[in-house]
Design a protein around this motif. Structure first.
Motif, PDB file in Angstrom:
ATOM      1  N   GLY A   1    -104.551 -17.843   5.116  1.00  0.00           N
ATOM      2  CA  GLY A   1    -104.922 -18.936   5.538  1.00  0.00           C
ATOM      3  C   GLY A   1    -106.285 -19.122   6.222  1.00  0.00           C
ATOM      4  O   GLY A   1    -107.108 -18.081   5.735  1.00  0.00           O
ATOM      5  N   ALA A   2    -106.636 -20.209   6.747  1.00  0.00           N
ATOM      6  CA  ALA A   2    -108.147 -20.301   7.221  1.00  0.00           C
ATOM      7  C   ALA A   2    -108.430 -18.990   8.150  1.00  0.00           C
ATOM      8  O   ALA A   2    -109.788 -18.573   8.112  1.00  0.00           O
ATOM      9  CB  ALA A   2    -108.237 -21.690   8.043  1.00  0.00           C
ATOM     10  N   GLN A   3    -107.577 -18.534   8.779  1.00  0.00           N
ATOM     11  CA  GLN A   3    -108.038 -17.469   9.956  1.00  0.00           C
ATOM     12  C   GLN A   3    -108.429 -16.321   9.136  1.00  0.00           C
ATOM     13  O   GLN A   3    -109.365 -15.459   9.581  1.00  0.00           O
ATOM     14  CB  GLN A   3    -106.714 -17.239  10.879  1.00  0.00           C
ATOM     15  CG  GLN A   3    -107.015 -15.981  11.629  1.00  0.00           C
ATOM     16  CD  GLN A   3    -105.870 -15.827  12.803  1.00  0.00           C
ATOM     17  OE1 GLN A   3    -104.956 -16.814  13.050  1.00  0.00           O
ATOM     18  NE2 GLN A   3    -105.691 -14.466  13.055  1.00  0.00           N
ATOM     19  N   THR A   4    -107.696 -16.069   7.900  1.00  0.00           N
ATOM     20  CA  THR A   4    -108.039 -14.825   6.992  1.00  0.00           C
ATOM     21  C   THR A   4    -109.601 -15.089   6.590  1.00  0.00           C
ATOM     22  O   THR A   4    -110.157 -14.003   6.583  1.00  0.00           O
ATOM     23  CB  THR A   4    -107.109 -14.885   5.809  1.00  0.00           C
ATOM     24  OG1 THR A   4    -105.626 -14.977   6.368  1.00  0.00           O
ATOM     25  CG2 THR A   4    -107.282 -13.344   5.168  1.00  0.00           C
ATOM     26  N   ILE A   5    -109.702 -16.228   6.036  1.00  0.00           N
ATOM     27  CA  ILE A   5    -111.129 -16.620   5.674  1.00  0.00           C
ATOM     28  C   ILE A   5    -112.099 -16.151   6.726  1.00  0.00           C
ATOM     29  O   ILE A   5    -113.230 -15.431   6.505  1.00  0.00           O
ATOM     30  CB  ILE A   5    -111.327 -17.985   5.092  1.00  0.00           C
ATOM     31  CG1 ILE A   5    -110.432 -18.126   4.030  1.00  0.00           C
ATOM     32  CG2 ILE A   5    -112.959 -17.959   4.746  1.00  0.00           C
ATOM     33  CD1 ILE A   5    -110.302 -17.659   2.645  1.00  0.00           C
TER      34      ILE A   5
ATOM     35  N   ASP B   1    -106.613 -26.885   2.636  1.00  0.00           N
ATOM     36  CA  ASP B   1    -107.597 -27.701   3.056  1.00  0.00           C
ATOM     37  C   ASP B   1    -108.289 -27.060   4.198  1.00  0.00           C
ATOM     38  O   ASP B   1    -109.743 -26.930   3.934  1.00  0.00           O
ATOM     39  CB  ASP B   1    -107.364 -29.408   3.576  1.00  0.00           C
ATOM     40  CG  ASP B   1    -106.778 -30.033   2.366  1.00  0.00           C
ATOM     41  OD1 ASP B   1    -106.914 -29.925   0.990  1.00  0.00           O
ATOM     42  OD2 ASP B   1    -106.031 -31.338   2.839  1.00  0.00           O
ATOM     43  N   ARG B   2    -107.699 -26.288   5.053  1.00  0.00           N
ATOM     44  CA  ARG B   2    -108.452 -25.795   5.905  1.00  0.00           C
ATOM     45  C   ARG B   2    -109.193 -24.401   5.322  1.00  0.00           C
ATOM     46  O   ARG B   2    -110.349 -24.189   5.925  1.00  0.00           O
ATOM     47  CB  ARG B   2    -107.555 -25.602   7.306  1.00  0.00           C
ATOM     48  CG  ARG B   2    -106.993 -26.506   7.986  1.00  0.00           C
ATOM     49  CD  ARG B   2    -106.300 -26.337   9.130  1.00  0.00           C
ATOM     50  NE  ARG B   2    -105.423 -25.664   9.089  1.00  0.00           N
ATOM     51  CZ  ARG B   2    -104.114 -25.908   8.708  1.00  0.00           C
ATOM     52  NH1 ARG B   2    -103.802 -27.230   8.359  1.00  0.00           N
ATOM     53  NH2 ARG B   2    -103.075 -25.087   8.555  1.00  0.00           N
ATOM     54  N   VAL B   3    -108.309 -23.803   4.452  1.00  0.00           N
ATOM     55  CA  VAL B   3    -109.094 -22.685   3.793  1.00  0.00           C
ATOM     56  C   VAL B   3    -110.186 -23.226   2.951  1.00  0.00           C
ATOM     57  O   VAL B   3    -111.225 -22.529   3.293  1.00  0.00           O
ATOM     58  CB  VAL B   3    -107.933 -22.150   2.965  1.00  0.00           C
ATOM     59  CG1 VAL B   3    -108.542 -21.033   1.891  1.00  0.00           C
ATOM     60  CG2 VAL B   3    -106.760 -21.412   3.690  1.00  0.00           C
TER      61      VAL B   3
END
Length: 268
Positions: free
Chosen positions: A222-226, A250-252
């Motif tokens: 998810g975006a947190q991973t990025i 979208d957040r990713v």
């Protein structure tokens, strides 16, 4: 026509997305295992496994999906019901063999009770990234070599039933994802002295274990991973196409663009 679905919800965003897509599904949480569906789901004790099966049958459930990060809470044998007493010996043997072995065994338990186990990627097919995903800059020649090395490392570790990700810089493995999870290993990688990276930023590669049953514990980002990949100082993230879920696409995408790294899918 498929029967009613049950979502066995553990931690993370995936159970929430499944519940939104399948509002008529029975939602199940387990005491001692965090879940964002707490408050809308029926909660059960792991020690009383028979009550889960009974409730699913009463609700007309014929198929189920495991979703989210499954923790391993302590069990109190004094509370075991008859069903848990019956299945506990097999569970204890599977626990020491690794996550994939344990989850395969749990699938077998539900199937033996007459429930079809389906994968989240079958219910939400748009989440599993297909070929051709490429966000951000192109990897350098050295980073391409690190990507290949990362997939080779994961392939070699598969028989040991270890994690689903690793980081490589300049051909050297900076870390292997294990039970602590992706975020934990990326925080650790961020402490790696630059001198050890052979002048390279490095990459993070994420893929399921070779031969893994993708109906449970399918890798997800998810975006947190990025954000974590970027904070670790790595150049980008590479995922196995069709075998890794992207939550909040979208957040990713926004996170990739803002942090200036790459996100690529590759065939394995």
């Amino acid at each position: 026509m498929a029967g009613r679905l049950a979502i066995l919800a553990c931690g993370g965003a995936l159970p929430v997305q499944l519940a939104a897509a399948y509002p008529d599904a029975m939602q199940i949480t387990l005491n001692g295992i965090p879940s964002e569906l707490v408050g809308t789901a029926q909660s059960f004790q792991l020690e009383k496994f028979g009550t889960i099966f009974d409730a699913m049958r009463t609700a007309g459930v014929t198929r189920m999906v495991f979703a989210g990060h499954l923790a391993r809470p302590p069990l109190d044998p004094a509370l075991f019901d008859a069903t848990m007493m019956r299945i506990a010996p097999g569970l204890m043997q599977a626990v020491v063999k690794g996550d994939d072995a344990l989850l395969r065994h749990i699938i077998g338990i539900f199937e033996a009770e007459g429930f079809e186990v389906v994968g989240a990627h079958e219910l939400l097919p748009d989440l599993a990234v297909s070929a051709g995903l490429h966000l951000g800059p192109a990897p350098t020649t050295a980073e391409e070599a690190d990507i290949t090395r990362g997939f080779d490392i994961l392939d070699g570790l598969a028989p040991l039933d270890l994690g689903q990700g690793c980081a490589v810089a300049g051909g050297l493995c900076l870390g292997i994802e294990t039970i602590q999870g992706t975020d934990a290993i990326l925080r650790y990688i961020g402490t790696t002295p630059e001198a050890l990276k052979r002048g390279q930023r490095g990459v993070y590669v994420k893929a399921p274990k070779r031969g893994q049953d993708l109906r449970v514990d399918m890798p997800a980002i998810g975006a947190q991973t990025i954000e974590a990949v970027a904070d670790a100082g790595l150049a980008g993230l590479v995922i196995a196409e069709g075998q890794v879920l992207v939550l909040g696409a979208d957040r990713v995408k926004s996170a990739v663009e803002e942090r200036g790294i790459f996100l690529i899918s590759r065939s394995v």
